[in-house]
Design a protein around this motif. Structure first.
Motif, mmCIF file in Angstrom:
data_model
loop_
_atom_site.group_PDB
_atom_site.id
_atom_site.type_symbol
_atom_site.label_atom_id
_atom_site.label_comp_id
_atom_site.label_asym_id
_atom_site.label_seq_id
_atom_site.Cartn_x
_atom_site.Cartn_y
_atom_site.Cartn_z
ATOM 1 N N GLY A 109 0.797 -1.219 0.000
ATOM 2 C CA GLY A 109 0.000 0.000 0.000
ATOM 3 C C GLY A 109 0.826 1.263 0.000
ATOM 4 N N LEU A 110 2.093 1.150 -0.343
ATOM 5 C CA LEU A 110 2.983 2.308 -0.347
ATOM 6 C C LEU A 110 2.897 3.007 -1.704
ATOM 7 C CD1 LEU A 110 5.111 3.858 1.316
ATOM 8 C CD2 LEU A 110 6.849 2.339 0.356
ATOM 9 N N GLY A 111 2.288 4.187 -1.721
ATOM 10 C CA GLY A 111 2.093 4.897 -2.983
ATOM 11 C C GLY A 111 3.395 5.209 -3.687
ATOM 12 N N GLU A 112 4.439 5.542 -2.944
ATOM 13 C CA GLU A 112 5.725 5.866 -3.552
ATOM 14 C C GLU A 112 6.293 4.678 -4.327
ATOM 15 O OE1 GLU A 112 5.006 8.692 -0.190
ATOM 16 O OE2 GLU A 112 4.755 6.528 -0.530
ATOM 17 N N ALA A 113 6.053 3.469 -3.834
ATOM 18 C CA ALA A 113 6.528 2.274 -4.540
ATOM 19 C C ALA A 113 5.760 2.080 -5.849
ATOM 20 C CB ALA A 113 6.389 1.046 -3.649
ATOM 21 N N HIS A 114 4.450 2.272 -5.798
ATOM 22 C CA HIS A 114 3.655 2.158 -7.026
ATOM 23 C C HIS A 114 4.069 3.227 -8.041
ATOM 24 C CE1 HIS A 114 0.795 -1.006 -5.943
ATOM 25 N NE2 HIS A 114 0.859 -0.531 -4.708
ATOM 26 N N SER A 115 4.489 4.383 -7.553
ATOM 27 C CA SER A 115 4.931 5.453 -8.451
ATOM 28 C C SER A 115 6.213 5.063 -9.182
ATOM 29 C CB SER A 115 5.158 6.743 -7.655
ATOM 30 O OG SER A 115 5.627 7.771 -8.491
ATOM 31 N N VAL A 116 7.155 4.443 -8.471
ATOM 32 C CA VAL A 116 8.392 4.007 -9.131
ATOM 33 C C VAL A 116 8.084 2.894 -10.134
ATOM 34 C CG1 VAL A 116 10.689 3.028 -8.818
ATOM 35 C CG2 VAL A 116 9.826 4.684 -7.182
ATOM 36 N N LEU A 117 7.182 1.990 -9.770
ATOM 37 C CA LEU A 117 6.777 0.945 -10.718
ATOM 38 C C LEU A 117 6.173 1.578 -11.963
ATOM 39 C CD1 LEU A 117 6.440 -2.029 -11.374
ATOM 40 C CD2 LEU A 117 4.267 -2.000 -10.133
ATOM 41 N N ALA A 118 5.359 2.614 -11.775
ATOM 42 C CA ALA A 118 4.774 3.333 -12.910
ATOM 43 C C ALA A 118 5.857 3.961 -13.775
ATOM 44 C CB ALA A 118 3.825 4.419 -12.399
ATOM 45 N N LEU A 119 6.853 4.563 -13.126
ATOM 46 C CA LEU A 119 7.945 5.191 -13.858
ATOM 47 C C LEU A 119 8.689 4.170 -14.708
ATOM 48 C CD1 LEU A 119 9.667 7.767 -14.316
ATOM 49 C CD2 LEU A 119 11.030 7.063 -12.334
ATOM 50 N N LEU A 120 8.942 2.989 -14.151
ATOM 51 C CA LEU A 120 9.645 1.942 -14.897
ATOM 52 C C LEU A 120 8.792 1.420 -16.051
ATOM 53 C CD1 LEU A 120 11.257 0.011 -11.915
ATOM 54 C CD2 LEU A 120 12.393 1.564 -13.512
ATOM 55 N N LYS A 121 7.487 1.305 -15.813
ATOM 56 C CA LYS A 121 6.597 0.892 -16.908
ATOM 57 C C LYS A 121 6.625 1.919 -18.041
ATOM 58 C CE LYS A 121 3.135 -1.825 -14.341
ATOM 59 N NZ LYS A 121 3.068 -3.001 -15.231
ATOM 60 N N MET A 122 6.749 3.193 -17.659
ATOM 61 C CA MET A 122 6.737 4.256 -18.657
ATOM 62 C C MET A 122 8.035 4.298 -19.462
ATOM 63 S SD MET A 122 6.203 8.369 -18.050
ATOM 64 C CE MET A 122 7.724 8.637 -17.167
ATOM 65 N N VAL A 123 9.171 4.371 -18.764
ATOM 66 C CA VAL A 123 10.434 4.641 -19.466
ATOM 67 C C VAL A 123 11.132 3.385 -19.972
ATOM 68 C CG1 VAL A 123 10.794 6.778 -18.188
ATOM 69 C CG2 VAL A 123 11.817 4.672 -17.337
ATOM 70 N N HIS A 124 10.774 2.225 -19.434
ATOM 71 C CA HIS A 124 11.437 0.998 -19.866
ATOM 72 C C HIS A 124 10.534 0.108 -20.705
ATOM 73 C CE1 HIS A 124 13.147 -3.136 -19.340
ATOM 74 N NE2 HIS A 124 14.246 -2.469 -19.643
ATOM 75 N N ASP A 125 9.296 -0.072 -20.243
ATOM 76 C CA ASP A 125 8.383 -0.977 -20.944
ATOM 77 C C ASP A 125 7.524 -0.268 -21.988
ATOM 78 O OD1 ASP A 125 9.357 -2.884 -19.189
ATOM 79 O OD2 ASP A 125 7.715 -2.634 -17.774
ATOM 80 N N PHE A 126 7.480 1.084 -21.932
ATOM 81 C CA PHE A 126 6.612 1.876 -22.805
ATOM 82 C C PHE A 126 5.159 1.429 -22.696
ATOM 83 C CE2 PHE A 126 10.814 1.637 -24.904
ATOM 84 C CZ PHE A 126 11.209 2.939 -24.659
ATOM 85 N N ASP A 127 4.783 1.052 -21.468
ATOM 86 C CA ASP A 127 3.424 0.618 -21.166
ATOM 87 C C ASP A 127 2.679 1.828 -20.605
ATOM 88 O OD1 ASP A 127 1.071 -0.516 -20.296
ATOM 89 O OD2 ASP A 127 1.999 -1.865 -18.828
ATOM 90 N N TRP A 128 2.164 2.679 -21.505
ATOM 91 C CA TRP A 128 1.545 3.930 -21.088
ATOM 92 C C TRP A 128 0.326 3.709 -20.197
ATOM 93 C CZ3 TRP A 128 5.466 6.607 -22.420
ATOM 94 C CH2 TRP A 128 6.071 6.466 -23.670
ATOM 95 N N ALA A 129 -0.536 2.783 -20.607
ATOM 96 C CA ALA A 129 -1.761 2.537 -19.847
ATOM 97 C C ALA A 129 -1.436 1.952 -18.475
ATOM 98 C CB ALA A 129 -2.686 1.602 -20.622
ATOM 99 N N GLY A 130 -0.517 1.012 -18.451
ATOM 100 C CA GLY A 130 -0.115 0.408 -17.181
ATOM 101 C C GLY A 130 0.519 1.418 -16.254
ATOM 102 N N ALA A 131 1.344 2.299 -16.820
ATOM 103 C CA ALA A 131 1.995 3.339 -16.017
ATOM 104 C C ALA A 131 0.958 4.287 -15.434
ATOM 105 C CB ALA A 131 3.003 4.102 -16.872
ATOM 106 N N GLU A 132 -0.016 4.698 -16.249
ATOM 107 C CA GLU A 132 -1.013 5.651 -15.755
ATOM 108 C C GLU A 132 -1.855 5.034 -14.642
ATOM 109 O OE1 GLU A 132 -3.692 9.293 -17.185
ATOM 110 O OE2 GLU A 132 -3.273 7.771 -18.713
ATOM 111 N N ALA A 133 -2.189 3.755 -14.790
ATOM 112 C CA ALA A 133 -2.965 3.084 -13.743
ATOM 113 C C ALA A 133 -2.191 3.062 -12.425
ATOM 114 C CB ALA A 133 -3.317 1.667 -14.180
#
Length: 204
Positions: A109-133
Motif C-alpha cells: 500500500g505504499l504509494g511511492e513504490a507504485h509510483s516508481v513501478l509506474a515510472l519503470l513501466k513508462m520509461v522501460h516498458d513503454f506501457d503507457w496505460a499500465g503506467a497511468e494506472a
C-alpha cells in the motif's frame, strides 16, 4: 490527531496508512534522508552516493520499504542517463525493478513504490496505460507525494497532454520546491510555450 481535530472522515484503509510508521530505526531514517538529499542533486556522483546511503538504510532496517523505494528511484535515474556510463542502463533497470519489487512485498500500500513501478513501466516498458494506472493508484495511496505528481506529469507530457502535465508538475513543485525545481520550465518548453518556460527557468 489532526484528522480527529478536523472531524475528517477516514476510511479504514486511510486510518491504517496514517498510523503506519515507515521505520522505528532513527538511524535508518537519517540514512534515508541523506540518500534523498544526495539523489536529488542529480549528478552521477551524488546519485551513486545516494545509492550507498539507501543501501545502508536497508542494512540498518531491512523492512524499511521506503528505503527500497529510494534505491529503486536512484537506479531508475541512473538508467535514464544520469549514470555517465558508470552502469549499463539494462543493469540499472534490473536493480530498480528488484528494489521496487521488494518495497511492494514489504508494503503493497505504499504509494511511492507504485509510483516508481509506474515510472519503470513508462520509461522501460513503454506501457503507457499500465503506467497511468499505477500513477493513479499511487496518488490515491499517497496524495501528498511530490515525486508521484512530478513523474505522472512526465507521462502526461510524453502523451502531449500538456495542461494535465503542467498541473501535476506545478503541484510537485509546491510540495517539494527543492527537489522539483526545473520540471515546470521543461514542461512549458516541451509544450512550445517558450516565454513562459524562460520565466519559469529564471525562477528556479
Amino acid at each position: 490527531q489532526i484528522a480527529s481535530a478536523l472531524e475528517a472522515e477516514l476510511s479504514p484503509g486511510e486510518r491504517t496508512r496514517i498510523q503506519r510508521k515507515p521505520t522505528s530505526d532513527v538511524h535508518a531514517y537519517q540514512l534515508y534522508l541523506q540518500g534523498r538529499h544526495c539523489y536529488s542533486r542529480y549528478t552521477e556522483e551524488s546519485i551513486q552516493k545516494g545509492v550507498e546511503y539507501f543501501r545502508e538504510a536497508i542494512a540498518a532496517d531491512p523492512g524499511y520499504a521506503l528505503a527500497h523505494v529510494g534505491l529503486a528511484m536512484a537506479y531508475a535515474e541512473l538508467a535514464a542517463g544520469q549514470g555517465g556510463g558508470g552502469i549499463r542502463p539494462d543493469a540499472a533497470y534490473h536493480q530498480a525493478m528488484e528494489a521496487v519489487t521488494q518495497a511492494l512485498t514489504l508494503d503493497s500500500g505504499l504509494g511511492e513504490a507504485h509510483s516508481v513501478l509506474a515510472l519503470l513501466k513508462m520509461v522501460h516498458d513503454f506501457d503507457w496505460a499500465g503506467a497511468e494506472a499505477e500513477f493513479k493508484l499511487a496518488l490515491e495511496l499517497s496524495p501528498g507525494g511530490a515525486d508521484i505528481y512530478d513523474h505522472y506529469g512526465w507521462l502526461c507530457a510524453a502523451l502531449d497532454r500538456f495542461d494535465e502535465a503542467l498541473a501535476l508538475v506545478k503541484r510537485a513543485q509546491e510540495l517539494d520546491p527543492l527537489t522539483h525545481r526545473a520540471d515546470v520550465a521543461s514542461t512549458l518548453l516541451r509544450a512550445g510555450r517558450y516565454q513562459e518556460a524562460m520565466q519559469a527557468a529564471l525562477r528556479c
